[in-house]
Design a protein around this motif. Structure first.
Motif, PDB file in Angstrom:
ATOM      1  N   ASP A 162       8.832 -36.367   9.070  1.00 53.61           N
ATOM      2  CA  ASP A 162       8.435 -36.903   7.759  1.00 53.61           C
ATOM      3  C   ASP A 162       7.916 -35.802   6.836  1.00 53.61           C
ATOM      4  O   ASP A 162       8.232 -35.774   5.641  1.00 53.61           O
ATOM      5  N   ARG A 163       7.123 -34.912   7.401  1.00 54.90           N
ATOM      6  CA  ARG A 163       6.519 -33.859   6.570  1.00 54.90           C
ATOM      7  C   ARG A 163       7.561 -32.847   6.110  1.00 54.90           C
ATOM      8  O   ARG A 163       7.470 -32.312   5.000  1.00 54.90           O
ATOM      9  N   PHE A 164       8.571 -32.598   6.948  1.00 58.87           N
ATOM     10  CA  PHE A 164       9.640 -31.698   6.495  1.00 58.87           C
ATOM     11  C   PHE A 164      10.503 -32.381   5.439  1.00 58.87           C
ATOM     12  O   PHE A 164      10.979 -31.735   4.508  1.00 58.87           O
ATOM     13  N   ALA A 165      10.665 -33.691   5.559  1.00 59.60           N
ATOM     14  CA  ALA A 165      11.414 -34.442   4.533  1.00 59.60           C
ATOM     15  C   ALA A 165      10.720 -34.320   3.177  1.00 59.60           C
ATOM     16  O   ALA A 165      11.379 -34.268   2.131  1.00 59.60           O
ATOM     17  N   ARG A 166       9.382 -34.258   3.189  1.00 61.21           N
ATOM     18  CA  ARG A 166       8.629 -34.087   1.922  1.00 61.21           C
ATOM     19  C   ARG A 166       8.898 -32.720   1.308  1.00 61.21           C
ATOM     20  O   ARG A 166       8.995 -32.589   0.094  1.00 61.21           O
ATOM     21  N   VAL A 167       9.022 -31.691   2.156  1.00 61.03           N
ATOM     22  CA  VAL A 167       9.321 -30.336   1.671  1.00 61.03           C
ATOM     23  C   VAL A 167      10.667 -30.337   0.936  1.00 61.03           C
ATOM     24  O   VAL A 167      10.825 -29.717  -0.119  1.00 61.03           O
ATOM     25  N   LEU A 168      11.628 -31.083   1.493  1.00 61.72           N
ATOM     26  CA  LEU A 168      12.975 -31.145   0.892  1.00 61.72           C
ATOM     27  C   LEU A 168      13.075 -32.221  -0.193  1.00 61.72           C
ATOM     28  O   LEU A 168      14.136 -32.400  -0.784  1.00 61.72           O
ATOM     29  N   LYS A 169      11.965 -32.935  -0.423  1.00 63.40           N
ATOM     30  CA  LYS A 169      11.916 -34.030  -1.414  1.00 63.40           C
ATOM     31  C   LYS A 169      12.977 -35.116  -1.116  1.00 63.40           C
ATOM     32  O   LYS A 169      13.617 -35.652  -2.020  1.00 63.40           O
ATOM     33  N   LEU A 170      13.153 -35.409   0.176  1.00 63.46           N
ATOM     34  CA  LEU A 170      14.088 -36.472   0.562  1.00 63.46           C
ATOM     35  C   LEU A 170      13.451 -37.828   0.301  1.00 63.46           C
ATOM     36  O   LEU A 170      12.229 -37.981   0.327  1.00 63.46           O
ATOM     37  N   SER A 171      14.277 -38.820   0.093  1.00 64.66           N
ATOM     38  CA  SER A 171      13.789 -40.178  -0.183  1.00 64.66           C
ATOM     39  C   SER A 171      13.077 -40.758   1.040  1.00 64.66           C
ATOM     40  O   SER A 171      13.419 -40.447   2.188  1.00 64.66           O
ATOM     41  N   ASN A 172      12.093 -41.613   0.791  1.00 61.43           N
ATOM     42  CA  ASN A 172      11.411 -42.342   1.862  1.00 61.43           C
ATOM     43  C   ASN A 172      12.077 -43.689   2.146  1.00 61.43           C
ATOM     44  O   ASN A 172      11.553 -44.490   2.923  1.00 61.43           O
ATOM     45  N   ASP A 173      13.212 -43.930   1.491  1.00 59.43           N
ATOM     46  CA  ASP A 173      13.924 -45.193   1.660  1.00 59.43           C
ATOM     47  C   ASP A 173      15.222 -44.952   2.440  1.00 59.43           C
ATOM     48  O   ASP A 173      16.048 -44.147   2.004  1.00 59.43           O
TER      49      ASP A 173
END
Length: 335
Positions: A162-173
Motif C-alpha cells: 500500500d505504501r509503495f502504491a502511494r509513492v507511485l500515486k496509484l488509485s486506492n480503488d
C-alpha cells in the motif's frame, strides 16, 4: 442448526455476513476509499463505518432472507485492527445483540480468516499463510491453539504494498495492492532489493525504504518503469513469504498450505506458492476476493464454531483490543 451474523470493521471495510451451518447466506461489504497517494485515518474510517452500517445490515438481512428473530448469535471482530473502526463496529454489534436479545461472541480477526478459508476450500489441517494490510503470519494448529511459526517483525506485507502504491500515486480503488498486482504484470526488468528473512520471521521496512528512496530517480532517468518496480517488489516479498511457509510445512510434515487475508487474492503469490507446494507433493488452497478480503461472513463462521463450544462473550466484556494475538485464543472446536 445455527444462524450467525458477523460484523467486521477492523480496517477500511465494513462487512456484515450471515452464515447458516457453513452456508453463506449473505456477505455484503462497503470499502472506504481515499484519493490516490493517501492512506485512511482511523477517525475517518470509523465515521465511514457508522454512516454505512445500517444500510449494510439491512442488505445482509434482505439477501439472506432471514429476520432478526431467526438469528442465534451476534459475532463481531474484537481485534486486532485499527482502534476507532473496531470500536464503531463493536458498538453496532452490541446494540444489535441487545435489541434482538441475542448472545454475543467477540472473534479474533485472524482466526476468522483461517476458519473461513478452511470452510470454503475444504482444507483440513493446513499450514496457513495469513497476509493482509495489518498482519503477516505463518500459522499451524497444534493442541487447541493456532501457533505462530513466523511473522513480520515490523510492517505487514499489505502495508508495504500500500505504501509503495502511494509513492507511485496509484488509485486506492478497489485497493492499492490490486493495482500494484495489475501493474506488475507489465514489468520486465528486475531490480534487486534487500531480502530480509530472519529465521522464520520476515522484515519489510528496510526493503520498502530502499525502493521508496530510489523509485522517483529510477523512473525519472528511465532506468526502470513503475511496472518494473512493482514486479520487483512483488517477486522479492513473495519469495520471502514462500520460503518461510515452506520451512513451516517441513517442520510440521504438512501436505496442505492455505493462503488467507487480503493479499492472499494475489494471483502471483498463489502461483509461486503452488509451485513450492507441487515440489513437496502438497496442495495449495486459496480463495478469491469474496472471502480473502475482510468480510462479515468470516467473523460469523468463526463465531459459530465458538458458539457451538459454549464460548460467548459477556456483554460487559464485549470490547475491542488492537493487539489481539492469534495464539491467545483457545481453539476448542478443533480435535
Amino acid at each position: 442448526m445455527v444462524i450467525a451474523i458477523g460484523f467486521e470493521g477492523s480496517a477500511n471495510k465494513l462487512g456484515i455476513g450471515i452464515i447458516k451451518d457453513g452456508v453463506v447466506l449473505s456477505n455484503p461489504r462497503h470499502t472506504y476509499i481515499t484519493p490516490p497517494g493517501e492512506g485512511f485515518l482511523p477517525r475517518d474510517t470509523a465515521k465511514h463505518h457508522r454512516e454505512v452500517a445500517l444500510d449494510i445490515l439491512q442488505t445482509a438481512l434482505k439477501e439472506a432472507g432471514v429476520t432478526p428473530d431467526q438469528i442465534d448469535v451476534v459475532c463481531y471482530t474484537k481485534g486486532p485492527g485499527m482502534g476507532a473502526p473496531l470500536i464503531s463496529t463493536a458498538v453496532v454489534a452490541r446494540t444489535v445483540a441487545q435489541l434482538w436479545k441475542k448472545p454475543i461472541v467477540g472473534v479474533n480477526h485472524c482466526i476468522g480468516h483461517i476458519e473461513m478459508g478452511r470452510l470454503i476450500t475444504g482444507a483440513v489441517d493446513p499450514v496457513v499463510l495469513y497476509v493482509s494490510g495489518g498482519n503477516t503470519q505463518v500459522i499451524s494448529y497444534s493442541q487447541k491453539c493456532y501457533r505462530i511459526f513466523g511473522e513480520t517483525i515490523d510492517i505487514a506485507v499489505g502495508n508495504c504494498l500500500d505504501r509503495f502504491a502511494r509513492v507511485l500515486k496509484l488509485s486506492n480503488d478497489p485497493s492499492p495492492g490490486y493495482n500494484i498486482e495489475q501493474m506488475a504484470k507489465g514489468g520486465t526488468k528486475f531490480l534487486e532489493l534487500p531480502y530480509a528473512v530472519k529465521g522464520m520471521d520476515v522484515s519489510f521496512s528496510g526493503l520498502l525504504s530502499y525502493i521508496e528512496e530510489r523509485a522517483p530517480q529510477l523512473i525519472k532517468k528511465g532506468e526502470y518503469t513503475p511496472a518494473d518496480l512493482c514486479m520487483s517488489l512483488q517477486e522479492t516479498i513473495f519469495a520471502m513469504l514462500v520460503e518461510t511457509t515452506e520451512r513451516a510445512m517441513a517442520h510440521c510434515g504438512s501436505k496442505e498450505v492455505l493462503i488467507v487475508g487480503g493479499v492472499g487474492c494475489n494471483k502471483r503469490l498463489q502461483e509461486m506458492m503452488k509451485l513450492m507446494a507441487g515440489e513437496r507433493d502438497a496442495v495449495l488452497y486459496a480463495t478469491d476476493e469474496r472471502f480473502c478480503i475482510d468480510n462479515g461472513a468470516m467473523i460469523a463462521q468463526a463465531g459459530i464454531e465458538m458458539f457451538k463450544c459454549g464460548m460467548t462473550t459477556p456483554l460487559e466484556e464485549a470490547s475491542c483490543t488492537q493487539r489481539y494475538r492469534t495464539d491467545e485464543v483457545e481453539v476448542k472446536w478443533r480435535d
